[in-house]
Motif scaffolding. Sequence first.
Motif, PDB file in Angstrom:
ATOM      1  N   ILE A 151       0.947  -9.269  10.578  1.00  0.00           N
ATOM      2  CA  ILE A 151       1.513  -9.765   9.485  1.00  0.00           C
ATOM      3  C   ILE A 151       2.519  -8.498   8.740  1.00  0.00           C
ATOM      4  O   ILE A 151       2.005  -7.461   8.484  1.00  0.00           O
ATOM      5  N   LYS A 152       3.849  -8.933   8.741  1.00  0.00           N
ATOM      6  CA  LYS A 152       4.939  -7.965   8.530  1.00  0.00           C
ATOM      7  C   LYS A 152       5.182  -8.433   6.964  1.00  0.00           C
ATOM      8  O   LYS A 152       5.895  -9.594   6.558  1.00  0.00           O
ATOM      9  N   ILE A 153       5.455  -7.377   5.966  1.00  0.00           N
ATOM     10  CA  ILE A 153       5.764  -7.558   4.783  1.00  0.00           C
ATOM     11  C   ILE A 153       7.021  -6.538   4.695  1.00  0.00           C
ATOM     12  O   ILE A 153       7.027  -5.545   5.215  1.00  0.00           O
ATOM     13  N   TYR A 154       7.600  -6.582   3.358  1.00  0.00           N
ATOM     14  CA  TYR A 154       8.901  -5.907   2.954  1.00  0.00           C
ATOM     15  C   TYR A 154       8.673  -5.051   1.829  1.00  0.00           C
ATOM     16  O   TYR A 154       8.500  -5.722   0.564  1.00  0.00           O
ATOM     17  N   ALA A 155       9.122  -3.985   1.942  1.00  0.00           N
ATOM     18  CA  ALA A 155       8.720  -2.967   0.576  1.00  0.00           C
ATOM     19  C   ALA A 155       9.805  -3.575  -0.523  1.00  0.00           C
ATOM     20  O   ALA A 155      11.155  -4.019  -0.051  1.00  0.00           O
ATOM     21  N   GLY A 156       9.490  -3.443  -1.837  1.00  0.00           N
ATOM     22  CA  GLY A 156      10.423  -3.787  -2.999  1.00  0.00           C
ATOM     23  C   GLY A 156      10.513  -5.306  -3.192  1.00  0.00           C
ATOM     24  O   GLY A 156      11.547  -5.780  -4.106  1.00  0.00           O
ATOM     25  N   GLU A 157       9.577  -5.906  -2.771  1.00  0.00           N
ATOM     26  CA  GLU A 157       9.636  -7.712  -2.889  1.00  0.00           C
ATOM     27  C   GLU A 157       8.586  -8.074  -3.915  1.00  0.00           C
ATOM     28  O   GLU A 157       8.123  -9.190  -4.108  1.00  0.00           O
ATOM     29  N   LYS A 158       7.807  -7.038  -4.631  1.00  0.00           N
ATOM     30  CA  LYS A 158       7.019  -7.112  -5.703  1.00  0.00           C
ATOM     31  C   LYS A 158       5.785  -7.967  -5.271  1.00  0.00           C
ATOM     32  O   LYS A 158       5.213  -8.747  -5.915  1.00  0.00           O
ATOM     33  N   HIS A 159       5.195  -7.542  -4.350  1.00  0.00           N
ATOM     34  CA  HIS A 159       4.180  -8.311  -3.369  1.00  0.00           C
ATOM     35  C   HIS A 159       2.828  -7.575  -4.459  1.00  0.00           C
ATOM     36  O   HIS A 159       2.824  -6.681  -4.774  1.00  0.00           O
ATOM     37  N   ASN A 160       1.958  -8.589  -4.135  1.00  0.00           N
ATOM     38  CA  ASN A 160       0.425  -8.162  -4.803  1.00  0.00           C
ATOM     39  C   ASN A 160      -0.070  -7.396  -3.395  1.00  0.00           C
ATOM     40  O   ASN A 160      -0.760  -8.171  -2.620  1.00  0.00           O
ATOM     41  N   TYR A 161       0.263  -6.154  -3.270  1.00  0.00           N
ATOM     42  CA  TYR A 161      -0.087  -5.611  -1.779  1.00  0.00           C
ATOM     43  C   TYR A 161      -1.394  -5.843  -1.479  1.00  0.00           C
ATOM     44  O   TYR A 161      -1.873  -6.084  -0.421  1.00  0.00           O
ATOM     45  N   ARG A 162      -2.553  -5.236  -2.693  1.00  0.00           N
ATOM     46  CA  ARG A 162      -3.916  -5.276  -2.273  1.00  0.00           C
ATOM     47  C   ARG A 162      -4.497  -6.627  -1.982  1.00  0.00           C
ATOM     48  O   ARG A 162      -5.320  -6.830  -1.107  1.00  0.00           O
ATOM     49  N   GLU A 163      -3.812  -7.550  -2.506  1.00  0.00           N
ATOM     50  CA  GLU A 163      -4.409  -8.898  -2.174  1.00  0.00           C
ATOM     51  C   GLU A 163      -3.728  -9.520  -0.880  1.00  0.00           C
ATOM     52  O   GLU A 163      -4.606 -10.128  -0.019  1.00  0.00           O
ATOM     53  N   ILE A 164      -2.718  -9.159  -0.488  1.00  0.00           N
ATOM     54  CA  ILE A 164      -2.054  -9.393   0.884  1.00  0.00           C
ATOM     55  C   ILE A 164      -3.119  -8.768   1.977  1.00  0.00           C
ATOM     56  O   ILE A 164      -3.404  -9.192   3.016  1.00  0.00           O
ATOM     57  N   ALA A 165      -3.188  -7.527   1.494  1.00  0.00           N
ATOM     58  CA  ALA A 165      -3.907  -6.663   2.505  1.00  0.00           C
ATOM     59  C   ALA A 165      -5.318  -7.318   2.774  1.00  0.00           C
ATOM     60  O   ALA A 165      -5.874  -7.436   4.096  1.00  0.00           O
ATOM     61  N   LYS A 166      -6.080  -7.844   1.707  1.00  0.00           N
ATOM     62  CA  LYS A 166      -7.576  -8.374   1.850  1.00  0.00           C
ATOM     63  C   LYS A 166      -7.327  -9.910   2.673  1.00  0.00           C
ATOM     64  O   LYS A 166      -8.133  -9.822   3.539  1.00  0.00           O
ATOM     65  N   GLN A 167      -6.415 -10.362   2.537  1.00  0.00           N
ATOM     66  CA  GLN A 167      -6.110 -11.801   3.218  1.00  0.00           C
ATOM     67  C   GLN A 167      -5.967 -11.629   4.699  1.00  0.00           C
ATOM     68  O   GLN A 167      -6.544 -12.059   5.449  1.00  0.00           O
ATOM     69  N   VAL A 168      -4.950 -10.448   5.138  1.00  0.00           N
ATOM     70  CA  VAL A 168      -4.721 -10.073   6.464  1.00  0.00           C
ATOM     71  C   VAL A 168      -5.951  -9.764   7.002  1.00  0.00           C
ATOM     72  O   VAL A 168      -6.438 -10.160   8.262  1.00  0.00           O
ATOM     73  N   ARG A 169      -6.585  -8.828   6.317  1.00  0.00           N
ATOM     74  CA  ARG A 169      -7.896  -8.288   7.173  1.00  0.00           C
ATOM     75  C   ARG A 169      -8.998  -9.536   7.346  1.00  0.00           C
ATOM     76  O   ARG A 169      -9.549  -9.473   8.280  1.00  0.00           O
ATOM     77  N   GLU A 170      -9.218 -10.167   6.170  1.00  0.00           N
ATOM     78  CA  GLU A 170     -10.223 -11.211   6.369  1.00  0.00           C
ATOM     79  C   GLU A 170      -9.864 -12.338   7.419  1.00  0.00           C
ATOM     80  O   GLU A 170     -10.683 -12.774   7.859  1.00  0.00           O
ATOM     81  N   ALA A 171      -8.626 -12.653   7.433  1.00  0.00           N
ATOM     82  CA  ALA A 171      -8.202 -13.518   8.408  1.00  0.00           C
ATOM     83  C   ALA A 171      -8.386 -12.891   9.947  1.00  0.00           C
ATOM     84  O   ALA A 171      -7.952 -13.768  10.821  1.00  0.00           O
ATOM     85  N   GLY A 172      -8.617 -11.755  10.103  1.00  0.00           N
ATOM     86  CA  GLY A 172      -8.678 -11.059  11.480  1.00  0.00           C
ATOM     87  C   GLY A 172      -7.667 -10.561  12.168  1.00  0.00           C
ATOM     88  O   GLY A 172      -7.587 -10.227  13.242  1.00  0.00           O
ATOM     89  N   PHE A 173      -6.630 -10.302  11.285  1.00  0.00           N
ATOM     90  CA  PHE A 173      -5.455  -9.859  12.248  1.00  0.00           C
ATOM     91  C   PHE A 173      -5.617  -8.253  12.235  1.00  0.00           C
ATOM     92  O   PHE A 173      -6.522  -7.564  11.767  1.00  0.00           O
ATOM     93  N   ASP A 174      -4.963  -7.839  13.459  1.00  0.00           N
ATOM     94  CA  ASP A 174      -5.018  -6.442  13.656  1.00  0.00           C
ATOM     95  C   ASP A 174      -4.244  -5.375  13.086  1.00  0.00           C
ATOM     96  O   ASP A 174      -4.682  -4.369  12.717  1.00  0.00           O
ATOM     97  N   MET A 175      -3.408  -5.907  12.263  1.00  0.00           N
ATOM     98  CA  MET A 175      -2.407  -5.051  11.706  1.00  0.00           C
ATOM     99  C   MET A 175      -1.803  -5.576  10.192  1.00  0.00           C
ATOM    100  O   MET A 175      -1.518  -6.871  10.586  1.00  0.00           O
ATOM    101  N   LEU A 176      -1.381  -4.856   9.368  1.00  0.00           N
ATOM    102  CA  LEU A 176      -0.400  -5.102   8.212  1.00  0.00           C
ATOM    103  C   LEU A 176       0.663  -4.314   8.483  1.00  0.00           C
ATOM    104  O   LEU A 176       0.319  -3.000   8.367  1.00  0.00           O
ATOM    105  N   TRP A 177       2.082  -4.652   8.455  1.00  0.00           N
ATOM    106  CA  TRP A 177       2.926  -3.798   8.688  1.00  0.00           C
ATOM    107  C   TRP A 177       3.928  -3.998   7.619  1.00  0.00           C
ATOM    108  O   TRP A 177       4.704  -5.114   7.290  1.00  0.00           O
TER     109      TRP A 177
END
Length: 315
Positions: A151-177
């Motif tokens: 899953i690829k996200i872009y800096a500066g877009e006001k993400h909830n970074y911690r929540e995205i990382a939690k979702q990506v990891r729980e979904a079984g993805f290999d990486m967050l970029w």
Amino acid sequence: MQDQKLIFETPKDKQKALEPADLVMLSEGGEVVSRWANTQPLYFYPYSWLDYLNRGKPAELYIAEASAVQAIEAIKQLRVCKVHFEKLDAKSIQFAKTMGHKTSLICDLEEITAEDIPILAGMDFVRVRVRGNPNLSLLRKLPNKSLLSCIKIYAGEKHNYREIAKQVREAGFDMLWVSKSLETCENTPLSEEEQRRIMCLKEAEAPDFSVVLPSDLRYCHAKRFRINGAFGNSRDCLFSGYRRVLKGDKFYPCYTGVVLASDEFGSKSMDEIKHGKNKCTDCACIYENDMLADIMAKSKRVKNPRFAMEYKDDS
């Protein structure tokens, strides 16, 4: 002991794409005579430098923009190689897989439907760009043992970074970029708070989950490369011998914006390369061209050189 660390074919283990590796050149007698540390294994996956140096040309078809009919006609002309897609085209992806090619894709979350998931799950490398704070439930059946999923996200877009990382990891993805989009106007600084929240993503890493961050988090955007003779960059477009870029029904030597915007560089034949040499002000392939120029120059000094990868963490 050294021979036990040398690998002469790109590893099939997807985790190797996340590990540092050297490219080494060996003499006819098996002595390591040159070494390159910056090999970008994730950038080239599911290939590595070994595939480009050891295969016939071209070794990669990069589909920048084409209809399914145009893409399939181009794929038909290939020997087994890597086919990279810049947009989701399920029909062309399925055809490339059927023909035995390695496949990679980068696309937006909005392009994907439930019907696409089985096709994407059979690819080698899939990167999905997301904006804001998305719902990734559609993608839960995508990750698997053979697919390198990101899953690829872009800096500066006001993400909830911690929540995205939690979702990506729980979904079984290999990486967050976490990446930076190219600079188009004034380069906005990233606040210290957002830099801190991005850097804290490393805390989510695990043996089966990686976080890839920009090397510099001071600004939201990455600066566009500008060719400057003072840097000593190669101007020979050498890597275009290994990669063809398809836009419409024409083949181009690279995916640099100024090249793809001009018919001057396009050819109806995959075998004909119309270089942008000495006409480009920027270069999307400067790393490949510089690296290949150095490899070729040093290869000329060695009789029957061989190449291998050496992974630093091999025991």
